[in-house]
Design an enzyme around this catalytic site. Structure first.
Site, PDB file in Angstrom:
ATOM      1  N   GLN A  31     -40.941-116.606 -36.280  1.00  0.00           N
ATOM      2  CA  GLN A  31     -40.292-115.344 -35.658  1.00  0.00           C
ATOM      3  C   GLN A  31     -41.347-114.439 -35.970  1.00  0.00           C
ATOM      4  OE1 GLN A  31     -37.164-115.951 -34.166  1.00  0.00           O
ATOM      5  NE2 GLN A  31     -37.503-113.922 -33.280  1.00  0.00           N
ATOM      6  N   ASP A  64     -42.152-122.360 -28.497  1.00  0.00           N
ATOM      7  CA  ASP A  64     -42.093-120.826 -27.876  1.00  0.00           C
ATOM      8  C   ASP A  64     -43.281-120.803 -26.638  1.00  0.00           C
ATOM      9  OD1 ASP A  64     -40.224-119.153 -29.055  1.00  0.00           O
ATOM     10  OD2 ASP A  64     -41.408-118.602 -30.699  1.00  0.00           O
ATOM     11  N   LYS A  86     -30.260-118.535 -32.648  1.00  0.00           N
ATOM     12  CA  LYS A  86     -31.049-119.677 -32.293  1.00  0.00           C
ATOM     13  C   LYS A  86     -30.414-120.984 -33.007  1.00  0.00           C
ATOM     14  CE  LYS A  86     -35.346-117.325 -31.150  1.00  0.00           C
ATOM     15  NZ  LYS A  86     -36.497-116.766 -31.388  1.00  0.00           N
TER      16      LYS A  86
END
Ligand code: NDP
Length: 293
Positions: A95, A118, A51
């Site tokens: 995460q 997200d 990422k």
């Protein structure tokens, strides 16, 4: 049979994203993404690296915040709070999963909904369910782009989604069933009766279970489009790292029967990252009043 290459598509997306990031930087707004990881789980580290690297490639500023596996809830929340208030950061993600002593739900709710790249925050999930999304969740958005850009018609088609997680299966099923996409959606999970028969009825079959090579040829209708979301590490003593990556679909068995299929790796994965960066640009527009919040 067509291979739906996420790698190729993500590369062309990156060019588009880069153009926009460069234009924004020229106006004095360099898009910024912050990724939080807690602990040192190897798979997580690989995702985070990719990422951050991709963000830098398209000209964004990206920061990788690593906390030890022993970090406390208070430390993690203080970091999220700081990033929420940082003007040079437009997207914040943590995460998941977190170590078991930490409350991931609280973190999801704490991230500023305008920086929630997200799209896990309940407010953004609510907007999505209403058909008025601000952000789109990355993996479902990547799948929709794969279908669109490879010219696969979805309207009226029976789409069977295997797996009902809040990050993949459920939001994808909501999006596909909405006006505009117009698919007829069946969402399956571990308690579904007759899952094999349901899968066999699919014009478009999406596998998002986390079960290596679960979908076999006999579960697929001839000519179906097969989207494999799974990323599984399977022990393989002959492989360099001692494991091989595989999807939730038995690619060798299913590909000859499908009209189109995504590979693993190189299918949905790269598109997920491209969509994360697209969301970071959405974050910039929301925070700078360039889009309606
Ligand atoms: P979760 O573990 O959160 O959810 C799995 C879902 O599959 C659950 O709904 C579960 O049912 C269902 N399921 C599991 N086993 C079976 C079974 N035998 N029969 C029927 N249903 C079953 O997984 P995620 O959605 O987070 O991820 C799924 C896969 O996608 C993983 O391999 C993950 O690594 C990968 N992934 C890939 C991404 C990418 O960018 N390529 C991004 C995100 C995930 P129930 O709810 O009843 O337990």
């Amino acid at each position: 049979m067509k291979i739906l290459s996420g790698t190729a598509l993500a590369a062309s997306f990156e060019e588009e994203l880069k153009r926009e990031a460069v234009a924004l930087t020229g106006q004095g707004i360099r898009p910024g993404l912050a990724v939080i990881q807690v602990g040192e789980e190897p798979a997580t580290q690989t995702y985070v690296r990719s990422k951050v690297k991709t963000a830098e490639r398209v000209g964004m500023h990206s920061v990788d915040h690593k906390l030890p596996a022993t970090a406390s809830q208070a430390e993690l929340e203080a970091l999220v709070d700081r990033l929420n208030r940082a003007p040079h950061i437009n997207g914040v993600l943590c995460q998941m999963p977190l170590p078991p002593h930490l409350d991931g739900g609280r973190i999801t709710r704490l991230i500023d909904p305008l920086k929630d790249v997200d799209c896990f925050h309940p407010y953004n999930m609510g907007l999505l369910a209403l058909g008025e999304p601000r952000f789109l969740p990355c993996t479902p958005a990547g799948i929709l782009e794969l279908l669109t850009r490879y010219g696969i018609a979805v309207g009226g088609k029976h789409t069977v989604v295997l797996g009902r997680s809040n990050i993949v299966g459920r939001p994808l099923s909501i999006l596909l069933s909405q006006k505009g996409w117009d698919a007829t959606v069946t969402l399956c999970h571990s308690r579904s009766d007759g899952l094999v028969e349901l899968a066999r009825q699919a014009d478009i079959l999406v596998a998002a279970l986390g079960q290596p090579e679960f979908v076999r040829a006999e579960m697929v209708k001839p000519g179906a489009v097969v989207i494999d979301v799974g990323v599984n590490r399977v022990a393989d003593p002959t492989a360099k790292r001692g494991y091989r990556l595989c999807g939730d679909v038995d690619f060798a068995g299913v590909a000859p029967k499908a009209s189109a299929i995504t590979p693993v790796p190189g299918g949905v994965g790269p598109m997920t990252i491209a969509m994360l960066l697209r969301n970071t640009l959405v974050g910039v527009r929301l925070q700078h009043g360039l889009a309606e919040a």
